[in-house]
Design a protein around this motif. Structure first.
Motif, PDB file in Angstrom:
ATOM      1  N   GLN A  70       0.840  -1.217  -0.035  1.00  0.00           N
ATOM      2  CA  GLN A  70      -0.027  -0.069  -0.102  1.00  0.00           C
ATOM      3  C   GLN A  70       0.776   1.258  -0.078  1.00  0.00           C
ATOM      4  N   LEU A  71       1.952   1.170  -0.490  1.00  0.00           N
ATOM      5  CA  LEU A  71       2.912   2.132  -0.446  1.00  0.00           C
ATOM      6  C   LEU A  71       2.114   3.510  -1.251  1.00  0.00           C
ATOM      7  N   GLY A  72       1.409   3.212  -2.425  1.00  0.00           N
ATOM      8  CA  GLY A  72       1.005   4.163  -3.006  1.00  0.00           C
ATOM      9  C   GLY A  72      -0.681   4.758  -2.705  1.00  0.00           C
ATOM     10  N   ALA A  73      -0.615   4.255  -1.343  1.00  0.00           N
ATOM     11  CA  ALA A  73      -2.247   4.814  -0.925  1.00  0.00           C
ATOM     12  C   ALA A  73      -2.323   6.146  -0.951  1.00  0.00           C
ATOM     13  N   ARG A  74      -3.655   6.842  -1.373  1.00  0.00           N
ATOM     14  CA  ARG A  74      -3.770   8.312  -1.434  1.00  0.00           C
ATOM     15  C   ARG A  74      -5.284   8.447  -0.905  1.00  0.00           C
ATOM     16  N   ALA A  75      -5.317   9.615  -0.419  1.00  0.00           N
ATOM     17  CA  ALA A  75      -6.865   9.769  -0.092  1.00  0.00           C
ATOM     18  C   ALA A  75      -7.782  10.355  -1.196  1.00  0.00           C
ATOM     19  N   ASP A  76      -7.137  10.409  -2.484  1.00  0.00           N
ATOM     20  CA  ASP A  76      -8.125  10.715  -3.490  1.00  0.00           C
ATOM     21  C   ASP A  76      -8.304   9.572  -4.392  1.00  0.00           C
ATOM     22  N   ASN A  77      -8.022   8.360  -3.949  1.00  0.00           N
ATOM     23  CA  ASN A  77      -8.108   7.161  -4.533  1.00  0.00           C
ATOM     24  C   ASN A  77      -9.454   7.148  -5.343  1.00  0.00           C
ATOM     25  N   ALA A  78     -10.475   7.322  -4.545  1.00  0.00           N
ATOM     26  CA  ALA A  78     -12.136   7.092  -5.152  1.00  0.00           C
ATOM     27  C   ALA A  78     -12.350   8.219  -6.228  1.00  0.00           C
ATOM     28  N   ALA A  79     -11.959   9.260  -6.122  1.00  0.00           N
ATOM     29  CA  ALA A  79     -12.013  10.425  -6.906  1.00  0.00           C
ATOM     30  C   ALA A  79     -11.274  10.147  -8.090  1.00  0.00           C
ATOM     31  N   ILE A  80     -10.240   9.484  -8.161  1.00  0.00           N
ATOM     32  CA  ILE A  80      -9.545   9.495  -9.376  1.00  0.00           C
ATOM     33  C   ILE A  80     -10.002   8.267 -10.370  1.00  0.00           C
ATOM     34  N   LEU A  81     -10.364   7.260  -9.354  1.00  0.00           N
ATOM     35  CA  LEU A  81     -11.004   6.115 -10.039  1.00  0.00           C
ATOM     36  C   LEU A  81     -12.462   6.431 -10.859  1.00  0.00           C
ATOM     37  N   ALA A  82     -13.356   7.141 -10.030  1.00  0.00           N
ATOM     38  CA  ALA A  82     -14.627   7.666 -10.462  1.00  0.00           C
ATOM     39  C   ALA A  82     -14.361   8.673 -11.701  1.00  0.00           C
ATOM     40  N   ARG A  83     -13.558   9.385 -11.627  1.00  0.00           N
ATOM     41  CA  ARG A  83     -13.292  10.532 -12.686  1.00  0.00           C
ATOM     42  C   ARG A  83     -13.231   9.665 -14.126  1.00  0.00           C
ATOM     43  N   ASP A  84     -12.401   8.535 -14.127  1.00  0.00           N
ATOM     44  CA  ASP A  84     -12.069   7.727 -15.306  1.00  0.00           C
ATOM     45  C   ASP A  84     -12.944   6.669 -15.328  1.00  0.00           C
ATOM     46  N   GLY A  85     -14.306   6.832 -14.820  1.00  0.00           N
ATOM     47  CA  GLY A  85     -15.401   5.725 -15.279  1.00  0.00           C
ATOM     48  C   GLY A  85     -15.361   4.637 -14.499  1.00  0.00           C
ATOM     49  N   VAL A  86     -14.677   4.342 -13.401  1.00  0.00           N
ATOM     50  CA  VAL A  86     -14.758   3.236 -12.723  1.00  0.00           C
ATOM     51  C   VAL A  86     -15.835   3.258 -11.638  1.00  0.00           C
ATOM     52  N   ALA A  87     -16.763   2.169 -11.646  1.00  0.00           N
ATOM     53  CA  ALA A  87     -17.687   1.956 -10.737  1.00  0.00           C
ATOM     54  C   ALA A  87     -17.122   1.792  -9.222  1.00  0.00           C
ATOM     55  N   VAL A  88     -17.214   2.639  -8.307  1.00  0.00           N
ATOM     56  CA  VAL A  88     -16.734   2.870  -7.004  1.00  0.00           C
ATOM     57  C   VAL A  88     -17.766   2.707  -6.158  1.00  0.00           C
ATOM     58  N   SER A  89     -17.290   1.605  -4.723  1.00  0.00           N
ATOM     59  CA  SER A  89     -17.990   1.454  -3.784  1.00  0.00           C
ATOM     60  C   SER A  89     -17.122   1.438  -2.758  1.00  0.00           C
ATOM     61  N   PHE A  90     -17.440   1.185  -1.446  1.00  0.00           N
ATOM     62  CA  PHE A  90     -16.629   1.340  -0.224  1.00  0.00           C
ATOM     63  C   PHE A  90     -16.687  -0.085   0.605  1.00  0.00           C
ATOM     64  N   MET A  91     -15.583  -0.221   1.377  1.00  0.00           N
ATOM     65  CA  MET A  91     -15.616  -1.197   2.172  1.00  0.00           C
ATOM     66  C   MET A  91     -14.603  -0.892   3.224  1.00  0.00           C
ATOM     67  N   GLN A  92     -14.538  -1.805   4.557  1.00  0.00           N
ATOM     68  CA  GLN A  92     -13.412  -1.306   5.344  1.00  0.00           C
ATOM     69  C   GLN A  92     -12.520  -2.443   5.765  1.00  0.00           C
ATOM     70  N   ALA A  93     -11.189  -2.185   5.638  1.00  0.00           N
ATOM     71  CA  ALA A  93     -10.215  -3.176   6.065  1.00  0.00           C
ATOM     72  C   ALA A  93     -10.002  -3.640   7.200  1.00  0.00           C
ATOM     73  N   GLY A  94     -10.891  -3.972   8.114  1.00  0.00           N
ATOM     74  CA  GLY A  94     -10.604  -4.217   9.389  1.00  0.00           C
ATOM     75  C   GLY A  94     -11.706  -4.259  10.276  1.00  0.00           C
ATOM     76  N   ASP A  95     -12.023  -5.544  10.888  1.00  0.00           N
ATOM     77  CA  ASP A  95     -13.371  -5.359  11.832  1.00  0.00           C
ATOM     78  C   ASP A  95     -14.393  -4.832  11.154  1.00  0.00           C
ATOM     79  N   GLY A  96     -14.780  -4.892  10.077  1.00  0.00           N
ATOM     80  CA  GLY A  96     -16.105  -4.136   9.416  1.00  0.00           C
ATOM     81  C   GLY A  96     -17.467  -4.665  10.089  1.00  0.00           C
ATOM     82  N   ALA A  97     -17.766  -5.837  10.502  1.00  0.00           N
ATOM     83  CA  ALA A  97     -18.728  -6.419  11.162  1.00  0.00           C
ATOM     84  C   ALA A  97     -19.290  -5.360  12.319  1.00  0.00           C
ATOM     85  N   HIS A  98     -18.312  -4.864  13.026  1.00  0.00           N
ATOM     86  CA  HIS A  98     -18.498  -4.242  14.241  1.00  0.00           C
ATOM     87  C   HIS A  98     -18.388  -2.586  13.695  1.00  0.00           C
ATOM     88  N   ASN A  99     -17.847  -2.279  12.781  1.00  0.00           N
ATOM     89  CA  ASN A  99     -17.710  -0.953  12.344  1.00  0.00           C
ATOM     90  C   ASN A  99     -18.243  -0.451  11.288  1.00  0.00           C
TER      91      ASN A  99
END
Length: 427
Positions: A292-321
């Motif tokens: 994840q060296l290239g992680a960035r806060a505007d990941n979703a915005a870049i993907l959507a701008r280029d036409g990718v269908a973007v949804s969301f998930m949580q990478a840890g203990d998602g059932a409780h949060n």
């Protein structure tokens, strides 16, 4: 009468108690309706619900006899939200093994794509009301890697407390350094082993081979996904791994999705061209591993701008949060994702990617009446859900957490609070 025998009257009562509540005939009047569909946002609009389905959307709709009318007073009305890809419904306490059913540890054939975690789904899980209180109505129940990086199958659950998992299945495969221990300490071996599994499922390797990786049931299960009966969800973050997944899916003509995708922005054009949806965790916006060296806060915005269908998930203990999915979408808006696109990422996009968009994920005539009325912007965590309906049935926005809050905020009585009756507001 034996103590183990029920009279007909008691039996009838017990059966009735197990049935879901009747769907409400309902008219929500004067809402700001965020349809998460082709109609976009409709102001001062009414939504009519009959027999658990949306039957009309428009202005100044008449209320048929017996219909409950809710005055929305301009407040936002949305489809119920997506609760992410997690253990919700198959885990109560992550640290207590006998309450966590999402990991398979078997040998000598640990790779079992026939493993279906939805068989462990508990509609009475105490985590479901906690999620519902945040406006969440559906979620993807997914297995976690156990003895194999091919974790098994998952499916979509509705949080109404009655339904079995909805039709359609996903196969979850993890790629990357975090599961190298399940593939001989090399991610290269993950692709090697996947290639062999596909050969087995296609009959190119006999089941009697001493080197076979799959059981007969596993071959059958995997062959179904190879034939297009379900989406293969690839958990991957590194751009190089996502690129390999795209190459693999292209060669094998597979329908895939990317889960995690911290570096997916680097491949946004390829992902859009291949029509591969990406489920991102916008709260992971700094390097936290070598994948994840290239992680960035505007990941979703870049993907959507280029036409990718973007949804969301949580990478840890998602059932409780699961509640953090709203924050994840709001953070994406703060970093350039259009508001309507973010709402779609919590509603229609995951419903479509997971094959249940014919039932939920948008406000449209014929859809299930899975609706949330909010007191303000649903992507602002300072705002709350006021009322929630699933299939036209209203659910009280209370949970074990709110019941404990009410009990211990109440004035002290003659008995310690732990022995006091539940507050009337919780019944």
């Amino acid at each position: 009468m034996s103590k183990h025998t029920l009279t007909p009257a008691l039996l009838a009562l017990s059966l009735l108690a197990a049935l879901p509540a009747a769907a409400q005939n309902l008219l929500v009047r004067g809402a700001t309706v965020h349809t998460a569909g082709a109609q976009g946002t409709l102001h001062n609009t009414d939504v009519l619900v009959q027999a658990g389905r949306i039957t009309a959307i428009g202005s100044n709709l008449s209320a048929p006899a017996g219909v409950v009318v809710v005055d929305a007073a301009g407040k936002p009305l949305t489809p119920t939200l997506f609760g992410g890809i997690s253990e919700l419904g198959a885990e109560e306490v992550s640290g207590v093994d006998d309450t966590a059913d999402t990991r398979l540890q078997l040998g000598p054939q640990p790779t079992r794509p026939e493993f279906d975690v939805t068989l462990a789904y508990n509609p009475d899980s105490i985590l479901l009301p906690v999620a519902r209180a945040e406006g969440i109505g559906f979620s993807a129940l997914a297995p976690n890697p156990g003895a194999s990086f091919v974790a098994g199958q998952g499916g979509v659950i509705n949080l109404d407390g009655y339904s079995t998992p909805l039709a359609g299945r996903q196969l979850y495969v993890s790629i990357g350094g975090n599961v190298a221990g399940q593939s001989g300490q090399s991610r290269a071996a993950q692709w090697m082993l996947l290639a062999q599994m596909i050969d087995e499922a296609r009959g190119n390797i006999p089941p009697t081979s001493p080197h076979a990786l799959l059981t007969p049931a596993g071959r059958k299960a995997l062959s179904g996904f190879l034939a297009g009966h379900g989406r293969i969800m690839i958990r991957a973050n590194r751009a190089a791994d996502i690129a390999q997944a795209l190459d693999w899916a292209g060669r094998e003509k597979l329908s895939i999705g990317i889960v995690g995708g911290s570096e997916a922005w680097k491949l946004s054009s390829r992902l859009a061209e291949a029509k591969v949806p990406v489920f991102v965790d916008t709260l992971v916006n700094l390097p936290s591993s070598f994948d994840q060296l290239g992680a960035r806060a505007d990941n979703a915005a870049i993907l959507a701008r280029d036409g990718v269908a973007v949804s969301f998930m949580q990478a840890g203990d998602g059932a409780h949060n699961a509640r953090k999915l709203r924050q994840s979408a709001g953070n994406a808006v703060a970093h350039g994702l259009p508001w309507e696109t973010a709402l779609a990422g919590l509603t229609s996009v995951p419903a479509r990617a997971l094959g249940v968009d014919g039932q939920l994920g948008s406000i449209a005539v014929g859809q299930r009446a899975d609706l949330v009325l909010w007191d303000g912007d649903p992507l602002d965590v300072a705002q709350v859900a006021e009322r929630l309906w699933l299939g036209g049935v209203e659910h009280a926005l209370r949970s074990r957490q709110t019941e404990l809050r009410d009990r211990y905020l109440a004035p002290a009585g003659s008995l310690p609070r732990a022995y006091q009756p539940r507050p009337a507001s919780s019944r």
